[in-house]
Design a protein around this motif. Structure first.
Motif, PDB file in Angstrom:
ATOM      1  N   ARG A  72       0.843  -1.187   0.000  1.00  0.00           N
ATOM      2  CA  ARG A  72       0.000   0.000   0.000  1.00  0.00           C
ATOM      3  C   ARG A  72       0.884   1.245   0.000  1.00  0.00           C
ATOM      4  O   ARG A  72       1.768   1.393   0.839  1.00  0.00           O
ATOM      5  N   PRO A  73       0.672   2.147  -0.950  1.00  0.00           N
ATOM      6  CA  PRO A  73       1.478   3.375  -0.954  1.00  0.00           C
ATOM      7  C   PRO A  73       1.082   4.279   0.208  1.00  0.00           C
ATOM      8  O   PRO A  73      -0.091   4.420   0.531  1.00  0.00           O
ATOM      9  N   TYR A  74       2.067   4.858   0.830  1.00  0.00           N
ATOM     10  CA  TYR A  74       1.802   5.769   1.934  1.00  0.00           C
ATOM     11  C   TYR A  74       1.459   7.159   1.395  1.00  0.00           C
ATOM     12  O   TYR A  74       1.942   7.566   0.342  1.00  0.00           O
ATOM     13  N   ALA A  75       0.624   7.852   2.139  1.00  0.00           N
ATOM     14  CA  ALA A  75       0.259   9.224   1.770  1.00  0.00           C
ATOM     15  C   ALA A  75       1.255  10.172   2.421  1.00  0.00           C
ATOM     16  O   ALA A  75       1.075  10.612   3.557  1.00  0.00           O
ATOM     17  N   LEU A  76       2.332  10.453   1.704  1.00  0.00           N
ATOM     18  CA  LEU A  76       3.390  11.326   2.212  1.00  0.00           C
ATOM     19  C   LEU A  76       3.233  12.723   1.616  1.00  0.00           C
ATOM     20  O   LEU A  76       2.691  12.892   0.524  1.00  0.00           O
ATOM     21  N   ALA A  77       3.729  13.716   2.338  1.00  0.00           N
ATOM     22  CA  ALA A  77       3.604  15.100   1.877  1.00  0.00           C
ATOM     23  C   ALA A  77       4.910  15.846   2.065  1.00  0.00           C
ATOM     24  O   ALA A  77       5.603  15.677   3.075  1.00  0.00           O
ATOM     25  N   LEU A  78       5.238  16.690   1.084  1.00  0.00           N
ATOM     26  CA  LEU A  78       6.391  17.582   1.145  1.00  0.00           C
ATOM     27  C   LEU A  78       5.905  19.020   1.089  1.00  0.00           C
ATOM     28  O   LEU A  78       5.030  19.362   0.291  1.00  0.00           O
ATOM     29  N   GLY A  79       6.466  19.868   1.934  1.00  0.00           N
ATOM     30  CA  GLY A  79       6.187  21.295   1.874  1.00  0.00           C
ATOM     31  C   GLY A  79       7.497  22.058   1.800  1.00  0.00           C
ATOM     32  O   GLY A  79       8.465  21.707   2.479  1.00  0.00           O
ATOM     33  N   VAL A  80       7.544  23.071   0.955  1.00  0.00           N
ATOM     34  CA  VAL A  80       8.743  23.901   0.818  1.00  0.00           C
ATOM     35  C   VAL A  80       8.375  25.336   1.191  1.00  0.00           C
ATOM     36  O   VAL A  80       7.357  25.866   0.729  1.00  0.00           O
ATOM     37  N   VAL A  81       9.202  25.948   2.027  1.00  0.00           N
ATOM     38  CA  VAL A  81       8.956  27.305   2.512  1.00  0.00           C
ATOM     39  C   VAL A  81      10.055  28.235   1.998  1.00  0.00           C
ATOM     40  O   VAL A  81      11.211  28.111   2.415  1.00  0.00           O
ATOM     41  N   PRO A  82       9.729  29.152   1.080  1.00  0.00           N
ATOM     42  CA  PRO A  82      10.728  30.150   0.681  1.00  0.00           C
ATOM     43  C   PRO A  82      11.047  31.055   1.866  1.00  0.00           C
ATOM     44  O   PRO A  82      10.154  31.503   2.574  1.00  0.00           O
ATOM     45  N   ARG A  83      12.324  31.310   2.075  1.00  0.00           N
ATOM     46  CA  ARG A  83      12.731  32.138   3.211  1.00  0.00           C
ATOM     47  C   ARG A  83      12.487  33.607   2.913  1.00  0.00           C
ATOM     48  O   ARG A  83      12.965  34.141   1.912  1.00  0.00           O
ATOM     49  N   ARG A  84      11.709  34.257   3.770  1.00  0.00           N
ATOM     50  CA  ARG A  84      11.377  35.667   3.567  1.00  0.00           C
ATOM     51  C   ARG A  84      12.650  36.518   3.561  1.00  0.00           C
ATOM     52  O   ARG A  84      13.522  36.369   4.399  1.00  0.00           O
ATOM     53  N   GLY A  85      12.728  37.409   2.573  1.00  0.00           N
ATOM     54  CA  GLY A  85      13.858  38.333   2.499  1.00  0.00           C
ATOM     55  C   GLY A  85      15.135  37.723   1.970  1.00  0.00           C
ATOM     56  O   GLY A  85      16.211  38.315   2.119  1.00  0.00           O
ATOM     57  N   ILE A  86      15.070  36.566   1.297  1.00  0.00           N
ATOM     58  CA  ILE A  86      16.303  35.910   0.855  1.00  0.00           C
ATOM     59  C   ILE A  86      17.050  36.757  -0.172  1.00  0.00           C
ATOM     60  O   ILE A  86      18.287  36.777  -0.196  1.00  0.00           O
ATOM     61  N   VAL A  87      16.329  37.498  -1.021  1.00  0.00           N
ATOM     62  CA  VAL A  87      17.013  38.338  -2.007  1.00  0.00           C
ATOM     63  C   VAL A  87      17.835  39.417  -1.302  1.00  0.00           C
ATOM     64  O   VAL A  87      18.980  39.685  -1.678  1.00  0.00           O
ATOM     65  N   ASP A  88      17.271  40.003  -0.263  1.00  0.00           N
ATOM     66  CA  ASP A  88      18.029  41.004   0.506  1.00  0.00           C
ATOM     67  C   ASP A  88      19.242  40.372   1.176  1.00  0.00           C
ATOM     68  O   ASP A  88      20.312  40.997   1.279  1.00  0.00           O
ATOM     69  N   GLN A  89      19.109  39.123   1.615  1.00  0.00           N
ATOM     70  CA  GLN A  89      20.214  38.449   2.295  1.00  0.00           C
ATOM     71  C   GLN A  89      21.315  38.036   1.324  1.00  0.00           C
ATOM     72  O   GLN A  89      22.424  37.715   1.742  1.00  0.00           O
ATOM     73  N   LEU A  90      20.998  38.044   0.024  1.00  0.00           N
ATOM     74  CA  LEU A  90      22.004  37.756  -1.007  1.00  0.00           C
ATOM     75  C   LEU A  90      22.485  39.036  -1.679  1.00  0.00           C
ATOM     76  O   LEU A  90      23.095  38.995  -2.746  1.00  0.00           O
ATOM     77  N   SER A  91      22.247  40.188  -1.040  1.00  0.00           N
ATOM     78  CA  SER A  91      22.526  41.480  -1.664  1.00  0.00           C
ATOM     79  C   SER A  91      24.007  41.716  -1.925  1.00  0.00           C
ATOM     80  O   SER A  91      24.364  42.638  -2.667  1.00  0.00           O
ATOM     81  N   PHE A  92      24.895  40.912  -1.330  1.00  0.00           N
ATOM     82  CA  PHE A  92      26.325  41.062  -1.608  1.00  0.00           C
ATOM     83  C   PHE A  92      26.633  40.811  -3.085  1.00  0.00           C
ATOM     84  O   PHE A  92      27.711  41.163  -3.570  1.00  0.00           O
ATOM     85  N   LEU A  93      25.675  40.208  -3.821  1.00  0.00           N
ATOM     86  CA  LEU A  93      25.850  39.949  -5.249  1.00  0.00           C
ATOM     87  C   LEU A  93      25.320  41.073  -6.124  1.00  0.00           C
ATOM     88  O   LEU A  93      25.540  41.072  -7.334  1.00  0.00           O
ATOM     89  N   GLY A  94      24.596  42.022  -5.527  1.00  0.00           N
ATOM     90  CA  GLY A  94      23.873  43.018  -6.309  1.00  0.00           C
ATOM     91  C   GLY A  94      22.447  42.535  -6.525  1.00  0.00           C
ATOM     92  O   GLY A  94      22.184  41.333  -6.541  1.00  0.00           O
ATOM     93  N   PRO A  95      21.492  43.461  -6.719  1.00  0.00           N
ATOM     94  CA  PRO A  95      20.078  43.084  -6.724  1.00  0.00           C
ATOM     95  C   PRO A  95      19.673  42.098  -7.820  1.00  0.00           C
ATOM     96  O   PRO A  95      18.932  41.154  -7.564  1.00  0.00           O
ATOM     97  N   ALA A  96      20.150  42.297  -9.049  1.00  0.00           N
ATOM     98  CA  ALA A  96      19.726  41.426 -10.148  1.00  0.00           C
ATOM     99  C   ALA A  96      20.253  40.005  -9.969  1.00  0.00           C
ATOM    100  O   ALA A  96      19.511  39.021 -10.088  1.00  0.00           O
ATOM    101  N   LEU A  97      21.536  39.887  -9.669  1.00  0.00           N
ATOM    102  CA  LEU A  97      22.131  38.564  -9.502  1.00  0.00           C
ATOM    103  C   LEU A  97      21.595  37.879  -8.241  1.00  0.00           C
ATOM    104  O   LEU A  97      21.422  36.650  -8.223  1.00  0.00           O
TER     105      LEU A  97
END
Length: 239
Positions: free
Chosen positions: A17-42
């Protein structure tokens, strides 16, 4: 003796019997700002590549439900086109702790026998141990946690609702970048006090500076499955 001969075992190869498994992915709020050492576009391009490679790596898991918990307050999330096997569900809650807690509840509410919530920080994931851990959760009253080197969690799995997550002193770091450096020990202690058995995954890391980015680039060059990041590293700015 019956002319029909001996009975034949029609279930010599029973199905599982296949199990009913679930995956959830949460994007981290503000990740673009936290990568700002690369510049906004990159920074925006890298955040997108990290998220898509996270989803791609997790798509190998044979699960029934795949959800991305989008953050309406963070414009980055709305610009990423999800793979067809994933569906979007809005985050609920005013604080990172509330958003993590409600995401766990939403996955369990799907009828999942076990669920795994993962941050969208990139493909640097111990995939084999994560899937084994997801199956380990099935007997219930078990908690699977994966910690980040400098504090916070990258994964949280369970087969039950987790009311102890609502404690004010348990910011997991899944929905944002800020978490108590001792969060793995704190969550473990809370879970064990609630009668849960706890299993820890190997630690991972976040891309929060040039050194971590060089580490990721080296691992991608070594064969890590990360097609979007691999393509990004071919650009002259990162070569």
């Amino acid at each position: 003796m019956s002319a029909r001969g001996p009975a034949v075992n029609q279930r010599a190869h029973p199905t599982v019997r296949p199990y009913a498994l679930a995956l959830g992915v949460v994007p981290r709020r503000g990740i673009v700002d936290q990568l700002s050492f690369l510049g906004p576009a990159l920074a925006a391009d890298l955040a997108t590549a990290l998220m898509l490679d996270t989803l791609g790596a997790l798509s190998t898991f044979p699960v029934r439900h795949r959800l991305v918990f989008s953050d309406g307050a963070d414009p980055f999330t709305g610009h990423v086109r999800l793979p067809a096997t994933w569906r979007e569900l809005p985050q609920r809650g005013l604080t990172p702790t509330e958003r993590t807690h409600t995401a766990v509840d939403d996955l369990i509410a799907l009828g999942a026998e076990a669920m795994l919530l993962v941050t969208a920080d990139g493909p640097m994931l111990p995939l084999g141990q994560m899937f084994d851990g997801l199956m380990w959760l099935l007997p219930k009253k078990r908690l699977l946690i994966g910690g980040v080197d400098d504090g916070g969690l990258f994964a949280l799995g369970a087969a039950d609702r987790l009311p102890f997550l609502t404690d004010a002193d348990l910011p997991t770091g899944l929905a944002d970048g800020g978490a108590n450096p001792a969060i793995v020990e704190l969550v473990t202690a809370k879970a064990e006090s609630a009668g849960f058995e706890v299993q820890r995954l190997p630690t991972s890391y976040r891309i929060d500076g040039p050194e971590a980015l060089r580490r990721l680039k080296s691992e991608v060059a070594g064969g890590m499955f990360a097609p979007h990041c691999r393509k990004l590293f071919e650009r002259p700015e990162l070569a």
